[in-house]
Design a protein around this motif. Structure first.
Motif, PDB file in Angstrom:
ATOM      1  N   UNK A   1       9.875  -1.787 -11.510  1.00  0.00           N
ATOM      2  CA  UNK A   1      10.028  -2.936 -12.418  1.00  0.00           C
ATOM      3  C   UNK A   1      10.961  -2.607 -13.582  1.00  0.00           C
ATOM      4  N   UNK A   2      10.885  -1.395 -14.096  1.00  0.00           N
ATOM      5  CA  UNK A   2      11.776  -1.005 -15.197  1.00  0.00           C
ATOM      6  C   UNK A   2      13.232  -1.097 -14.764  1.00  0.00           C
ATOM      7  N   UNK A   3      13.499  -0.651 -13.545  1.00  0.00           N
ATOM      8  CA  UNK A   3      14.871  -0.728 -13.032  1.00  0.00           C
ATOM      9  C   UNK A   3      15.294  -2.168 -12.796  1.00  0.00           C
ATOM     10  N   UNK A   4      14.386  -2.981 -12.270  1.00  0.00           N
ATOM     11  CA  UNK A   4      14.710  -4.365 -11.945  1.00  0.00           C
ATOM     12  C   UNK A   4      15.009  -5.204 -13.188  1.00  0.00           C
ATOM     13  N   UNK A   5      14.269  -4.960 -14.261  1.00  0.00           N
ATOM     14  CA  UNK A   5      14.455  -5.777 -15.464  1.00  0.00           C
ATOM     15  C   UNK A   5      15.468  -5.150 -16.428  1.00  0.00           C
ATOM     16  N   UNK A   6      16.080  -4.051 -15.997  1.00  0.00           N
ATOM     17  CA  UNK A   6      17.081  -3.364 -16.829  1.00  0.00           C
ATOM     18  C   UNK A   6      16.484  -2.873 -18.155  1.00  0.00           C
ATOM     19  N   UNK A   7      15.302  -2.277 -18.064  1.00  0.00           N
ATOM     20  CA  UNK A   7      14.688  -1.706 -19.260  1.00  0.00           C
ATOM     21  C   UNK A   7      15.506  -0.508 -19.741  1.00  0.00           C
ATOM     22  N   UNK A   8      15.407  -0.238 -21.023  1.00  0.00           N
ATOM     23  CA  UNK A   8      16.122   0.901 -21.598  1.00  0.00           C
ATOM     24  C   UNK A   8      15.377   2.215 -21.405  1.00  0.00           C
ATOM     25  N   UNK A   9      14.051   2.119 -21.223  1.00  0.00           N
ATOM     26  CA  UNK A   9      13.233   3.328 -21.144  1.00  0.00           C
ATOM     27  C   UNK A   9      11.853   2.960 -20.599  1.00  0.00           C
ATOM     28  N   UNK A  10      11.215   3.939 -19.955  1.00  0.00           N
ATOM     29  CA  UNK A  10       9.799   3.827 -19.615  1.00  0.00           C
ATOM     30  C   UNK A  10       9.019   4.639 -20.634  1.00  0.00           C
TER      31      UNK A  10
ATOM     32  N   UNK B   1       0.838  -1.205   0.000  1.00  0.00           N
ATOM     33  CA  UNK B   1       0.000   0.000   0.000  1.00  0.00           C
ATOM     34  C   UNK B   1       0.869   1.249   0.000  1.00  0.00           C
ATOM     35  N   UNK B   2       0.253   2.373  -0.351  1.00  0.00           N
ATOM     36  CA  UNK B   2       0.897   3.685  -0.383  1.00  0.00           C
ATOM     37  C   UNK B   2       1.826   3.882  -1.582  1.00  0.00           C
ATOM     38  N   UNK B   3       1.901   2.900  -2.471  1.00  0.00           N
ATOM     39  CA  UNK B   3       2.716   3.052  -3.675  1.00  0.00           C
ATOM     40  C   UNK B   3       1.810   2.970  -4.904  1.00  0.00           C
ATOM     41  N   UNK B   4       1.996   3.889  -5.829  1.00  0.00           N
ATOM     42  CA  UNK B   4       1.174   3.934  -7.035  1.00  0.00           C
ATOM     43  C   UNK B   4       1.711   2.985  -8.104  1.00  0.00           C
ATOM     44  N   UNK B   5       0.941   2.849  -9.172  1.00  0.00           N
ATOM     45  CA  UNK B   5       1.432   2.039 -10.296  1.00  0.00           C
ATOM     46  C   UNK B   5       2.555   2.754 -11.046  1.00  0.00           C
ATOM     47  N   UNK B   6       2.658   4.072 -10.900  1.00  0.00           N
ATOM     48  CA  UNK B   6       3.837   4.773 -11.431  1.00  0.00           C
ATOM     49  C   UNK B   6       5.089   4.275 -10.710  1.00  0.00           C
ATOM     50  N   UNK B   7       4.992   4.142  -9.396  1.00  0.00           N
ATOM     51  CA  UNK B   7       6.125   3.623  -8.626  1.00  0.00           C
ATOM     52  C   UNK B   7       6.439   2.191  -9.033  1.00  0.00           C
ATOM     53  N   UNK B   8       5.390   1.405  -9.275  1.00  0.00           N
ATOM     54  CA  UNK B   8       5.597   0.026  -9.726  1.00  0.00           C
ATOM     55  C   UNK B   8       6.314   0.011 -11.069  1.00  0.00           C
ATOM     56  N   UNK B   9       5.945   0.922 -11.966  1.00  0.00           N
ATOM     57  CA  UNK B   9       6.587   0.990 -13.279  1.00  0.00           C
ATOM     58  C   UNK B   9       8.060   1.347 -13.144  1.00  0.00           C
ATOM     59  N   UNK B  10       8.365   2.331 -12.296  1.00  0.00           N
ATOM     60  CA  UNK B  10       9.760   2.735 -12.094  1.00  0.00           C
ATOM     61  C   UNK B  10      10.569   1.600 -11.480  1.00  0.00           C
TER      62      UNK B  10
ATOM     63  N   UNK C   1       6.169  11.533  -6.945  1.00  0.00           N
ATOM     64  CA  UNK C   1       7.562  11.867  -6.659  1.00  0.00           C
ATOM     65  C   UNK C   1       8.417  10.638  -6.354  1.00  0.00           C
ATOM     66  N   UNK C   2       7.834   9.621  -5.738  1.00  0.00           N
ATOM     67  CA  UNK C   2       8.592   8.398  -5.460  1.00  0.00           C
ATOM     68  C   UNK C   2       9.068   7.762  -6.754  1.00  0.00           C
ATOM     69  N   UNK C   3       8.162   7.623  -7.710  1.00  0.00           N
ATOM     70  CA  UNK C   3       8.507   7.032  -9.004  1.00  0.00           C
ATOM     71  C   UNK C   3       9.503   7.901  -9.751  1.00  0.00           C
ATOM     72  N   UNK C   4       9.254   9.199  -9.734  1.00  0.00           N
ATOM     73  CA  UNK C   4      10.094  10.132 -10.468  1.00  0.00           C
ATOM     74  C   UNK C   4      11.527  10.121  -9.932  1.00  0.00           C
ATOM     75  N   UNK C   5      11.653  10.129  -8.608  1.00  0.00           N
ATOM     76  CA  UNK C   5      12.979  10.110  -7.985  1.00  0.00           C
ATOM     77  C   UNK C   5      13.718   8.823  -8.308  1.00  0.00           C
TER      78      UNK C   5
END
Length: 239
Positions: A147-156, A136-145, A197-201
């Motif tokens: 997961x993108x970092x975890x899977x070594x994505x090139x871009x969101x 809780x308290x985390x948005x799907x934007x945070x989830x995107x940031x 801001x969590x996702x953005x940071x």
């Protein structure tokens, strides 16, 4: 061709409504599935995080008398519903998929395991990440940031209903000007809001570029992947 081999596509739940007030538009599902198929046909590895705002938003729970944490879990379940719908639409296009959730529900989806998710992507499967971060308290934007970092994505690739980032809300201010490129620090200085801001940071700290674009415009996704300057690119100052 853009230098993207693996991308994370972030879709809002509201985008699935189409012209409806709530729920899922079959037309929008078909549109998203066909857009993703073009990317897969180009050999791009695609992961997807989708919100649940078309069904339920945790932040709205307090207006219903529902405790915040409980409401957030309801919102996570809404993203699973959307993930199942998108999975079905993709498979109707002949695309192999895996739905992975941060909450255990092995009757309908795999549990999220980083190494397994990466292996699915390497095999050409579209991986849909649902249930947010599982917290809780985390948005799907945070989830995107995350997961993108975890899977070594090139871009969101953040698909929205507007064609980029503007100096003000273009739907309210006709004089608002669009940015083609902008840095994370400039967005912070200007007070612009594109993610929580969590996702953005997290994106800033991990040097994860973001492209904000109009996902509803046909062929925009593949045009970005082919290197066209579509939407707004957000990067660190030195990039």
């Amino acid at each position: 061709m853009a230098n993207y081999k693996r991308v994370l596509l972030k879709l809002s739940g509201e985008s699935l409504m189409g012209g409806k007030d709530f729920g899922i538009s079959p037309k929008m599902l078909v549109h998203y599935a066909s857009e993703i198929r073009r990317a897969i046909d180009q050999g791009i590895e695609v992961a997807v995080v989708i919100g649940g705002g078309n069904i339920f938003r945790g932040l709205e729970a307090k207006d219903s008398g529902i405790e915040r944490v409980q409401g957030d879990y309801m919102g996570m379940l809404a993203t699973v519903i959307n993930g199942l719908a998108l999975q079905s639409a993709l498979e109707a296009e002949g695309i192999y998929t895996r739905l992975m959730t941060a909450l255990g529900m092995d009757k309908v989806a795999e549990p999220y395991i980083r190494r397994r998710a990466i292996r699915h992507l390497e095999k050409g499967r579209v991986v849909i990440f649902a249930a947010g971060t599982g917290n809780p308290y985390f948005t799907t934007d945070s989830a995107a940031a995350l997961r993108a970092s975890e899977i070594n994505a090139d871009v969101i690739l953040k698909g929205t209903r507007v064609d980029g980032i503007y100096t003000a809300d273009p739907e309210l201010d006709p004089k608002a000007k669009k940015f083609d490129n902008i840095s994370f620090s400039e967005i912070i200085r200007s007070g612009l809001s594109i993610m929580d801001m969590t996702a953005f940071t997290m994106c800033q700290e991990n040097a994860m570029p973001i492209v904000v674009f109009d996902i509803n415009e046909p062929n925009n996704l593949i045009r970005i992947l082919k290197g066209e300057a579509i939407g707004t690119l957000v990067t660190n100052d030195s990039e």
